[in-house]
Design a protein around this motif. Sequence first.
Motif, PDB file in Angstrom:
ATOM      1  N   THR A 169       5.585   1.486   8.836  1.00 53.41           N
ATOM      2  CA  THR A 169       5.195   0.141   8.435  1.00 53.41           C
ATOM      3  C   THR A 169       5.347   0.014   6.917  1.00 53.41           C
ATOM      4  N   PRO A 170       5.851  -1.100   6.418  1.00 54.58           N
ATOM      5  CA  PRO A 170       6.005  -1.243   4.958  1.00 54.58           C
ATOM      6  C   PRO A 170       4.661  -1.205   4.240  1.00 54.58           C
ATOM      7  N   ILE A 171       4.579  -0.469   3.144  1.00 53.88           N
ATOM      8  CA  ILE A 171       3.310  -0.364   2.423  1.00 53.88           C
ATOM      9  C   ILE A 171       2.934  -1.665   1.715  1.00 53.88           C
ATOM     10  N   VAL A 172       3.885  -2.573   1.559  1.00 50.34           N
ATOM     11  CA  VAL A 172       3.536  -3.856   0.922  1.00 50.34           C
ATOM     12  C   VAL A 172       2.522  -4.611   1.772  1.00 50.34           C
ATOM     13  N   GLU A 173       2.453  -4.311   3.072  1.00 50.40           N
ATOM     14  CA  GLU A 173       1.465  -4.960   3.924  1.00 50.40           C
ATOM     15  C   GLU A 173       0.046  -4.526   3.593  1.00 50.40           C
ATOM     16  N   LEU A 174      -0.085  -3.429   2.832  1.00 47.15           N
ATOM     17  CA  LEU A 174      -1.404  -2.950   2.408  1.00 47.15           C
ATOM     18  C   LEU A 174      -1.801  -3.549   1.061  1.00 47.15           C
ATOM     19  N   GLY A 175      -0.914  -4.354   0.484  1.00 49.32           N
ATOM     20  CA  GLY A 175      -1.164  -4.915  -0.836  1.00 49.32           C
ATOM     21  C   GLY A 175      -0.659  -4.036  -1.954  1.00 49.32           C
ATOM     22  N   LEU A 176       0.079  -2.996  -1.611  1.00 50.63           N
ATOM     23  CA  LEU A 176       0.650  -2.082  -2.603  1.00 50.63           C
ATOM     24  C   LEU A 176       2.063  -2.518  -2.971  1.00 50.63           C
ATOM     25  N   PRO A 177       2.534  -2.137  -4.156  1.00 51.98           N
ATOM     26  CA  PRO A 177       3.937  -2.422  -4.488  1.00 51.98           C
ATOM     27  C   PRO A 177       4.853  -1.568  -3.626  1.00 51.98           C
ATOM     28  N   ALA A 178       6.127  -1.896  -3.612  1.00 57.77           N
ATOM     29  CA  ALA A 178       7.085  -1.203  -2.737  1.00 57.77           C
ATOM     30  C   ALA A 178       7.486   0.172  -3.264  1.00 57.77           C
ATOM     31  N   SER A 179       7.020   0.548  -4.435  1.00 56.31           N
ATOM     32  CA  SER A 179       7.365   1.861  -4.981  1.00 56.31           C
ATOM     33  C   SER A 179       6.626   2.963  -4.216  1.00 56.31           C
ATOM     34  N   PRO A 180       7.193   4.184  -4.160  1.00 52.71           N
ATOM     35  CA  PRO A 180       6.578   5.250  -3.363  1.00 52.71           C
ATOM     36  C   PRO A 180       5.171   5.615  -3.826  1.00 52.71           C
ATOM     37  N   VAL A 181       4.297   5.911  -2.875  1.00 53.91           N
ATOM     38  CA  VAL A 181       2.962   6.431  -3.157  1.00 53.91           C
ATOM     39  C   VAL A 181       3.103   7.900  -3.539  1.00 53.91           C
ATOM     40  N   GLN A 182       2.441   8.310  -4.605  1.00 56.49           N
ATOM     41  CA  GLN A 182       2.543   9.697  -5.050  1.00 56.49           C
ATOM     42  C   GLN A 182       1.419  10.573  -4.518  1.00 56.49           C
ATOM     43  N   ALA A 183       0.235  10.006  -4.341  1.00 56.30           N
ATOM     44  CA  ALA A 183      -0.906  10.792  -3.869  1.00 56.30           C
ATOM     45  C   ALA A 183      -1.962   9.859  -3.310  1.00 56.30           C
ATOM     46  N   ALA A 184      -2.857  10.423  -2.512  1.00 59.04           N
ATOM     47  CA  ALA A 184      -3.988   9.674  -1.967  1.00 59.04           C
ATOM     48  C   ALA A 184      -5.205  10.593  -1.974  1.00 59.04           C
ATOM     49  N   LEU A 185      -6.359  10.042  -2.293  1.00 58.88           N
ATOM     50  CA  LEU A 185      -7.582  10.842  -2.422  1.00 58.88           C
ATOM     51  C   LEU A 185      -8.729  10.181  -1.682  1.00 58.88           C
ATOM     52  N   VAL A 186      -9.338  10.910  -0.759  1.00 59.49           N
ATOM     53  CA  VAL A 186     -10.589  10.493  -0.130  1.00 59.49           C
ATOM     54  C   VAL A 186     -11.707  11.019  -1.015  1.00 59.49           C
TER      55      VAL A 186
END
Length: 382
Positions: free
Chosen positions: A269-286
């Motif tokens: 699914t395109p990440i733009v649907e999450l409100g993020l820009p189309a550039s790649p995500v580098q990391a995610a932190l819980v």
Amino acid sequence: MDLDSIIIRFPWQLVKAKVRRTIEEALKVWSDVTPLTFTEVQEGRADIVIDFTRYWHGDNLPFDGPGGILAHAFFPKTHREGDVHFDYDETWTIGNSLGTDLLQVAAHEFGHVLGLQHTAVSKSLMSPFYIFRYPLSLSEDDKQGIQYLYGKPSADPDPTPTQPAELPQPDLETNEITNVEAAQPDACHTAFDAAATIRGELFFFRSRYVWRLRAGKLQDGYPALASRHWQGIPSSVDATFEDPLGNIWFFRDSQYWIYDGERRVSGPTPIVELGLPASPVQAALVWGAEKNKIYIFSGGNYWRFNPQRRQVDNIYPRAMADWRGVPPEIDAAFQDEFGFAYFLRGRDYWKFDPVQVKVLEGYPRQISQDFFSCTPSSNSFR
């Protein structure tokens, strides 16, 4: 068609006579099914130039020491056509899985030199990843590909081979196509693409592979293919996390996938649907005692993400300077059971104190040393 080959330098583990025989055998894989013939020369110009070399070696495609990149080759009609480079620092072997098998890698690279690209057909010699298999043989897909370019052997009973007018043209703006082969990575000599705590265990990701640590100990059988756990996962991931509901999110380029355990429930699914820009995500932190805060990092910025709404809380990002002591560009992030956050870049990591809200003294440290009990290295990325 007769093509000359020459070997400039040899690997240190193997005697020259064995290397020459192996190169001859690797070329024979292709000459057996085409009108091509190959002759080794000892000096002068040659159509195929073979070299075992290290790190930066003049083509802007540096090798990286043991593991990782094994070799690369240049396609026809590029400015270095015919060049085949092998990483001198690999443990080159012949006919066994104790190191990297020279025959299989060489035969694959010669396929590229002759004009073949990678194939998605499994168990083909031209598949993009190295897996030790013996005896070496071409798949039907390999055979059809090379015969499309050069035709069938003259002794073949079918007298009407396809005769192409031109070899494939490179499709990169630099007019250069190269191939990079990936071996099973060595945790002591690699930088990781992603990391996350999933079901109480720590997972590190690199290329198609994953390492699994439980109570700080690497589990037997790892690294393993990530697809062993998550079928349909992209060939490599940029970031991953487990949300409070137990869903596992994977990001690659400008898309994301969601898994319930080992079952894919959505994506890509395109990440733009999450409100993020189309550039790649580098990391995610819980993050947080309740693990109810999720932060997404990209391009020196970060967003707070709400997995229930599947939207970022604010479309405008904040700067990484908020995470005092953490480098602005990171590769991965995760939280441990005590609430400390870890930020990875290259082969180093920074440990972040949630009380002082800054990186602890004495960091960065080496990932390989502290998580995989490797010997300290002096060539960590900075």
